[in-house]
Write an enzyme that holds these catalytic residues in place. Structure first.
Site, short mmCIF file in Angstrom:
data_model
loop_
_atom_site.label_atom_id
_atom_site.label_comp_id
_atom_site.label_asym_id
_atom_site.label_seq_id
_atom_site.Cartn_x
_atom_site.Cartn_y
_atom_site.Cartn_z
N THR A 272 0.87 -1.17 0.00
CA THR A 272 0.00 0.00 0.00
C THR A 272 0.91 1.23 0.00
OG1 THR A 272 -0.10 0.22 2.41
CG2 THR A 272 -1.75 -1.22 1.39
N ALA B 235 3.18 -1.08 4.70
CA ALA B 235 2.45 0.12 5.13
C ALA B 235 3.47 1.24 5.23
CB ALA B 235 1.79 -0.14 6.48
N ILE C 169 7.54 -2.29 6.95
CA ILE C 169 7.46 -0.82 7.06
C ILE C 169 8.06 -0.22 5.80
CG2 ILE C 169 8.15 1.19 8.41
CD1 ILE C 169 8.70 -0.95 10.75
N LYS C 170 7.26 0.63 5.15
CA LYS C 170 7.73 1.23 3.89
C LYS C 170 8.28 2.61 4.18
CE LYS C 170 5.66 0.80 -0.71
NZ LYS C 170 4.39 1.01 -1.43
N VAL C 171 9.52 2.84 3.76
CA VAL C 171 10.13 4.16 3.95
C VAL C 171 10.64 4.64 2.59
CG1 VAL C 171 10.84 3.66 6.34
CG2 VAL C 171 12.44 3.24 4.47
#
Ligand code: E4P
Length: 217
Positions: free
Chosen positions: A27, A56, A82-84
């Protein structure tokens, strides 16, 4: 090649998951906006449905806040990635969060050098955006190939997650190059089943079958 579904549309994810076509989900803030849902609620729902990684994305721009947001997102479920973003601060956040044992997906990657940095920072996934490069007349698949070569040269374990996939050719090319994962909108994954000769062949079989006057059931 693993398939991740690039959407926050729970029904579309469920349909693909039932067929074993959803090895994970990605997402981003735009997809959350499109879903009209609360990020924590919809992400939790997706995580309960999918066994694999669910990305996310943090929205802070500085590392300390990214890290705090990342930790909060990771509390949603064990399968959160965890998307960074691939910025210097994003790399700092990646290093800390991956060091804590979280899966990290470094997104918005547009160059091989960026991908090299993501691997050095301990990313679980790097997301090169193929379609957005194609949009500016740069072959996005060349980037996937370059990253594959570099990661294989040095044995980096970061998985190449081909993103911004816009069509079925992107899926085939990503698989041929050896991307570990491709994340695509549900419509692209479903379109992979289509072929004009399949439709034509089926039409012919149905016509001939009708002439037999037979039934199987
Ligand atoms: C990937 O994680 C992104 O969410 C996505 O693939 C971006 O695709 P787009 O360029 O079609 O928006």
């Amino acid at each position: 090649m693993k398939f991740f579904v690039d959407t926050a549309d729970v029904e579309a994810i469920a349909e693909l998951n039932a067929l074993g076509m959803a090895d994970g989900v990605t997402t981003n803030p735009s997809l959350i906006m499109k879903s009209g849902r609360d990020i924590l609620e919809v992400t939790k729902e997706i995580c309960e449905m999918i066994d694999g990684p669910v990305s996310a994305e943090v929205v802070a721009l500085e590392a300390p806040a990214m890290i705090e947001e990342g930790r909060k997102l990771a509390r949603i479920a064990d399968n959160i990635a965890i998307k960074v973003p691939l910025t210097w601060d994003g790399l700092k956040a990646c290093k800390v969060l991956s060091g804590e044992g979280h899966m990290v997906n470094v997104t918005l990657c547009f160059s091989a050098n960026q991908a090299l940095l993501a691997a050095k920072a301990g990313a679980t996934f790097v997301s090169p955006f193929v379609g957005r490069l194609d949009d500016i007349n740069i072959d996005g698949m060349d980037l996937i190939q370059d990253i594959r070569t570099i990661y294989d040269n040095y044995g980096f374990e970061t998985q190449i997650l081909a993103a911004s996939i816009r069509n079925v050719n992107h899926m085939k090319e990503a698989a041929l190059i050896g991307a570990d994962v491709a994340t695509a909108p549900p419509a692209v994954i479903k379109a992979m089943a289509g072929h004009v000769l399949t439709d034509k062949g089926l039409e012919g079989f149905m016509k001939d079958w009708a002439k037999t006057g037979q039934k199987i059931l």
